[in-house]
Design an enzyme around this catalytic site. Sequence first.
Site, PDB file in Angstrom:
ATOM      1  N   GLY A  47       0.790  -1.223   0.000  1.00  0.00           N
ATOM      2  CA  GLY A  47       0.000   0.000   0.000  1.00  0.00           C
ATOM      3  C   GLY A  47       0.816   1.262   0.000  1.00  0.00           C
ATOM      4  N   ASP A  49       3.428   1.889  -1.525  1.00  0.00           N
ATOM      5  CA  ASP A  49       3.982   2.160  -2.851  1.00  0.00           C
ATOM      6  C   ASP A  49       2.913   2.505  -3.889  1.00  0.00           C
ATOM      7  OD1 ASP A  49       6.497   1.653  -1.884  1.00  0.00           O
ATOM      8  OD2 ASP A  49       6.633  -0.371  -2.694  1.00  0.00           O
ATOM      9  N   THR A  50       1.809   1.750  -3.913  1.00  0.00           N
ATOM     10  CA  THR A  50       0.919   1.842  -5.078  1.00  0.00           C
ATOM     11  C   THR A  50      -0.561   1.941  -4.762  1.00  0.00           C
ATOM     12  OG1 THR A  50       0.684  -0.569  -5.301  1.00  0.00           O
ATOM     13  CG2 THR A  50       2.580   0.454  -6.409  1.00  0.00           C
ATOM     14  N   ARG A  51      -0.947   1.992  -3.496  1.00  0.00           N
ATOM     15  CA  ARG A  51      -2.363   1.934  -3.160  1.00  0.00           C
ATOM     16  C   ARG A  51      -3.188   3.001  -3.888  1.00  0.00           C
ATOM     17  NH1 ARG A  51      -4.992   0.035   1.142  1.00  0.00           N
ATOM     18  NH2 ARG A  51      -3.109  -0.075   2.401  1.00  0.00           N
ATOM     19  N   GLY A  82     -13.329  -8.846  14.372  1.00  0.00           N
ATOM     20  CA  GLY A  82     -13.379 -10.206  14.888  1.00  0.00           C
ATOM     21  C   GLY A  82     -12.844 -11.239  13.926  1.00  0.00           C
ATOM     22  N   GLU A 116       1.262 -13.394   1.707  1.00  0.00           N
ATOM     23  CA  GLU A 116       0.339 -13.495   0.573  1.00  0.00           C
ATOM     24  C   GLU A 116       1.017 -14.170  -0.606  1.00  0.00           C
ATOM     25  OE1 GLU A 116      -2.090  -9.329   1.489  1.00  0.00           O
ATOM     26  OE2 GLU A 116      -1.132  -9.648  -0.457  1.00  0.00           O
TER      27      GLU A 116
END
Length: 286
Positions: A47, A49-51, A82, A116
């Site tokens: 995020g 860098d490129t969000r 949650g 990820e």
Amino acid sequence: MDRGQTQGERKRAEEESTEGASTSSLVSPKATGVGSGPYDVFLSFRGLDTRNTFTDHLYHSLIKAGTVPFCVFRDENNIPIGEKFDSEIFNAIVQSKISIPIISENYASSKWCLRELVHIMDRKKSASHIVLPIFYKVAPSDVRHLKGNFGNAFHSSRKHFDEKDIQEGQRALNEVSYLNGWESQKIADGHEGKLIERVVETVISKLREDFQLDVPEQLVGLDDRMKEIMNWIDNPSINARMIGIYGMGGIGKTTLAKCIYNQLSNKFVHVASFQMFEKLPGAMEV
């Protein structure tokens, strides 16, 4: 972790290492026949860098592509209270047909981005999961060997990572660096609009492979007929045209129609309505 670090510094370091990993941004209901699960595309990105720039432009281009909206999973910091962050993310990867890791300069400085990527590459090995990497202002060789600014970002942050994250992250970075993807600075002299166009076109093509009709692998005697029809179709015209395939039963009319459909399907927006003509025995209209 340095002993001299204050509690506040440790907290900030942890927040920086998790910021930018992807969370859900489902903007439209799942359309039947598109993709293989609740999501068509999973965007993994840093995020910081490129969000708000490249990833945002790519995201909006994807969800506007075609007449059937794509369901795209990206970071909007809206995981329900949650819910465990990792399980939400990893389930989204499993439920997506395509993952697009946007490998930017600080991507490997986030342990969540690395996790990820590990899950994405493992998914690629175990299922028909498509991975289309974008090397955003970094070279694949720097990703592979952890060199340059990309490598510096990783090495400066690894003190915040578990040993498992380091080992598996390096393995995933090495694997993704060998995939056929896009280098942002080599596409149209760095013009990001052209790069996004190519990515969207590829995603559309990959997703529409789900609509391909089954035909026998070994076909005899159809090549000349296919060429004749395709030459006629490719001839520019301002008028709508119709193709009629007729003849006695058993000579391959339906198979020919399926082959023509498979070759043309990526060129049409309304693929679902185009597919219905397979149901007409021995006939096809375009």
